[in-house]
Motif scaffolding. Structure first.
Motif, PDB file in Angstrom:
ATOM      1  N   ALA A  11      51.732  60.563  49.311  1.00  0.00           N
ATOM      2  CA  ALA A  11      51.602  59.492  50.295  1.00  0.00           C
ATOM      3  C   ALA A  11      50.641  58.434  49.768  1.00  0.00           C
ATOM      4  N   TRP A  21      43.999  62.222  57.312  1.00  0.00           N
ATOM      5  CA  TRP A  21      43.788  62.358  55.871  1.00  0.00           C
ATOM      6  C   TRP A  21      42.378  62.870  55.576  1.00  0.00           C
ATOM      7  N   ARG A  54      47.151  62.465  47.577  1.00  0.00           N
ATOM      8  CA  ARG A  54      47.477  61.236  48.300  1.00  0.00           C
ATOM      9  C   ARG A  54      46.619  60.120  47.701  1.00  0.00           C
TER      10      ARG A  54
END
Ligand SMILES: [Zn+2]
Ligand SMILES: [Zn+2]
Length: 247
Positions: A85, A127, A239
């Protein structure tokens, strides 16, 4: 403008006097418009173009394609990145360019905390709960010699202290040269072997979930190479987050 740094070792009063003196000799100016008084004035702050996470591509951070953009799904349906991501805070524009150049090349190191603040705002709360460590794309050797500091290291360290994340220096630069003048395919070739995973306290036990920070995401090739190196070294999922997105 180059501004010498006051010593962080100075006692409080001496430090304040030194800061006052520095302000007289090298007054703070806005990195965007050079007006006096602040590092980034309200007008220039308002000229930055935030990327709305609701409409952005979750895989590459582009400001469109909320269910994965056509760039990410156009090649045999396979996403071309080894990171899972991406979140980019702003679309790249002229003011953003001045902010990055002012920080990296004009030695305005106080912008590290400001850039870290923008990244901290852009990172989804989920996150921050997910990540075991925050790391960064290290500068190449020539840039490090030229600037005398690793710009993303300072940003990552500032972000970690602002958000309470663990800061880990996981990546070291391999042999790839400057990416800026290269096209998409040249970048990919230039990046083969670009990163190795540095010796860290995590050497035997790599963090499972890592956020890698960089200033600008253009093709994603640099962050992809870094993510590949981390996954090869045992990281489960990477990520990435950048200040700006060029597309
Ligand atoms: Zn300004
Ligand atoms: Zn995409």
């Amino acid at each position: 403008m180059t501004r010498p740094h006051a010593s962080s070792q100075a006692p409080p009063l001496q430090g304040r006097l030194l800061d006052g003196l520095m302000e007289l000799v090298f007054p703070t100016r806005c990195v965007g418009c050079e007006s006096y008084g602040v590092l980034l004035c309200g007008t220039c702050r308002a000229a930055l173009q935030p990327i709305d996470p609701v409409t952005a591509c979750p895989r590459c951070g582009a400001p469109y394609g909320s269910l994965v953009c056509t760039e990410c799904t156009g090649r045999d349906g396979r996403v071309p990145f080894s990171f899972s991501a991406a979140r980019c805070a702003f679309s790249f524009n002229e003011t953003l360019a001045r902010l990055v150049v002012g920080y990296k090349d004009h030695d305005e190191r106080r912008l590290a905390a400001c850039i870290a603040g923008f990244l901290a705002e852009a990172l989804p709360g989920a996150w921050l709960e997910w990540a075991d460590a925050v790391t960064y794309i290290p500068a190449n050797r020539a840039a490090l010699r030229r600037r005398g500091f690793d710009h993303m290291r300072d940003v990552a360290a500032a972000l970690a202290s602002q958000t309470g994340q663990a800061f880990a220096e996981l990546l070291a630069k391999g042999s790839a040269g400057d990416q800026r003048a290269l096209g998409r395919s040249q970048r990919a070739a230039n990046l083969a072997g670009a990163f190795r995973v540095a010796a860290t306290p995590f050497a035997r036990d790599m963090p499972a979930h890592v956020i890698v920070l960089d200033d600008v995401l253009t093709t994603g090739a640099t962050l992809n190479a870094a993510s590949e190196a981390l996954v090869c070294a045992g990281v489960l999922e990477v990520r990435v987050a950048t200040l700006a997105r060029v597309w």
